[in-house]
Scaffold this motif. Structure first.
Motif, PDB file in Angstrom:
ATOM      1  N   THR A 177      -3.686   5.617   3.965  1.00 20.07           N
ATOM      2  CA  THR A 177      -4.211   6.593   4.927  1.00 20.07           C
ATOM      3  C   THR A 177      -3.618   6.360   6.312  1.00 20.07           C
ATOM      4  OG1 THR A 177      -6.279   6.848   3.693  1.00 20.07           O
ATOM      5  CG2 THR A 177      -6.301   7.473   6.022  1.00 20.07           C
TER       6      THR A 177
ATOM      7  N   VAL B 134      -0.020   7.518   6.521  1.00 21.91           N
ATOM      8  CA  VAL B 134       0.094   8.974   6.566  1.00 21.91           C
ATOM      9  C   VAL B 134      -0.265   9.515   7.948  1.00 21.91           C
ATOM     10  CG1 VAL B 134      -0.970  11.113   5.719  1.00 21.91           C
ATOM     11  CG2 VAL B 134      -0.219   9.379   4.101  1.00 21.91           C
TER      12      VAL B 134
ATOM     13  N   ALA C 112     -10.161  14.170  -2.872  1.00 22.77           N
ATOM     14  CA  ALA C 112      -8.825  14.663  -2.538  1.00 22.77           C
ATOM     15  C   ALA C 112      -7.818  13.529  -2.641  1.00 22.77           C
ATOM     16  CB  ALA C 112      -8.818  15.251  -1.131  1.00 22.77           C
ATOM     17  N   SER C 113      -6.550  13.875  -2.848  1.00 29.46           N
ATOM     18  CA  SER C 113      -5.472  12.887  -2.855  1.00 29.46           C
ATOM     19  C   SER C 113      -4.820  12.846  -1.476  1.00 29.46           C
ATOM     20  CB  SER C 113      -4.429  13.263  -3.916  1.00 29.46           C
ATOM     21  OG  SER C 113      -3.897  14.556  -3.638  1.00 29.46           O
ATOM     22  N   GLN C 114      -3.972  11.843  -1.251  1.00 26.42           N
ATOM     23  CA  GLN C 114      -3.240  11.762   0.006  1.00 26.42           C
ATOM     24  C   GLN C 114      -2.264  12.943   0.102  1.00 26.42           C
ATOM     25  OE1 GLN C 114      -3.787   9.819   2.447  1.00 26.42           O
ATOM     26  NE2 GLN C 114      -4.898   8.064   1.621  1.00 26.42           N
ATOM     27  N   ARG C 115      -2.268  13.602   1.264  1.00 23.53           N
ATOM     28  CA  ARG C 115      -1.392  14.759   1.505  1.00 23.53           C
ATOM     29  C   ARG C 115      -0.642  14.503   2.808  1.00 23.53           C
ATOM     30  NH1 ARG C 115      -6.121  18.056   2.442  1.00 23.53           N
ATOM     31  NH2 ARG C 115      -7.007  15.973   2.600  1.00 23.53           N
TER      32      ARG C 115
ATOM     33  N   ALA D  16      -0.688  17.334   5.560  1.00 18.85           N
ATOM     34  CA  ALA D  16      -2.018  17.501   6.147  1.00 18.85           C
ATOM     35  C   ALA D  16      -2.408  16.270   6.961  1.00 18.85           C
ATOM     36  CB  ALA D  16      -3.048  17.747   5.049  1.00 18.85           C
TER      37      ALA D  16
ATOM     38  N   TYR E  55      -9.710  14.907   7.727  1.00 17.20           N
ATOM     39  CA  TYR E  55      -8.736  14.520   6.715  1.00 17.20           C
ATOM     40  C   TYR E  55      -9.262  13.429   5.777  1.00 17.20           C
ATOM     41  CZ  TYR E  55      -4.636  12.730   4.365  1.00 17.20           C
ATOM     42  OH  TYR E  55      -3.766  12.313   3.380  1.00 17.20           O
TER      43      TYR E  55
END
Length: 258
Positions: free
Chosen positions: A73, A76, A131-134, A137, A162
């Protein structure tokens, strides 16, 4: 001001609320802190007094949450956050803090309300998957968190928008949030020095409030350790709703009230 009881009557609750937030109890408390202190001193001075306190709170929180982190996280979100701080510094004279509060408040309220609607659907048997890592986003919300943190001291809601859908366990979520904002606050020292706000008066006031900061941060961390996910996540989304409502109100008053 160092011996003014009226200042401390406002400053002590303000710092305690931010400390509870830093300990892990959500961004709404932090959003209340600076405006509350601004009842006693000008808003820019209030923010400057808070910055050294935030750095100490970050150090305590990093120690308290040293074993918990979601590295993916941070990878990202942090590059975008650094860019967001730089953009905030470069455009701070052109984009008003009230306009940023208005936009963030509206987004945060919708985001929190959506969670409670989904929770109601889950109660009826329709569970929402994590949710998965994007990366795209994450970069976007990270940059908005960095920008809002610099312009309006309101980086919490974009971060939560997020990260909360990832459904990390509460301890990992809090440790990740602690690291993210500790890095952002450390970076923000540079522009505050450039603005001349970290002078001897403000640093002395910050030092006088440090004991309150330390105790409240540890208390917040202890409370989060006692919360189960079934309690933690509704509490966090409730904090987002409160924070969003506060930002939305302040933004409307600032943009349209004058």
């Amino acid at each position: 001001m160092l011996t003014d009881p009226n200042f401390y009557a406002v400053a002590i609750p303000a710092v305690a609320l931010v400390g509870l937030s830093k300990g892990g109890l959500g961004g709404a408390f932090a959003l209340i802190g600076v405006p509350l202190l601004a009842f006693a001193v000008p808003p820019m001075q209030a923010a400057a007094i808070f910055l050294p306190i935030l750095l100490v709170m970050d150090a305590v929180a990093l120690w308290a949450w040293r074993g918990y982190n979601d590295r993916s996280t941070l990878l990202v979100m942090l590059p975008g956050a650094v860019i967001g701080i730089a953009l905030g510094w470069a455009t701070s004279t052109y984009v008003s803090a009230d306009a940023m509060r208005l936009v963030l408040g509206g987004i945060s309220v919708v985001f929190a309300l959506r969670y409670f609607l989904e929770s109601w659907a889950a109660y009826k048997g329709q569970e929402t998957a994590a949710a998965s890592q994007r990366p795209v986003a994450g970069s976007f919300w990270g940059s908005l968190a960095g920008y809002a943190s610099f312009v309006a001291h309101a980086g919490g809601p974009p971060f939560q928008i997020y990260v909360l859908p990832l459904k990390l366990d509460p301890l990992t979520y809090t440790g990740t949030s602690t690291r993210f904002f500790a890095i952002l606050n450390a970076i923000k020292v540079i522009p505050y020095f450039a603005l001349g706000e970290l002078d001897s008066t403000n640093l002395t006031l910050s030092a006088a409030l440090l004991p309150v900061a330390l105790v409240s941060t540890l208390a917040g961390a202890r409370l989060v350790h006692l919360l189960k996910p079934a309690v933690f996540y509704p509490l966090m989304y409730g904090m987002v709703l409160l924070a969003g409502g506060k930002l939305l109100y302040d933004g409307v008053v600032g943009v349209f009230g004058g």
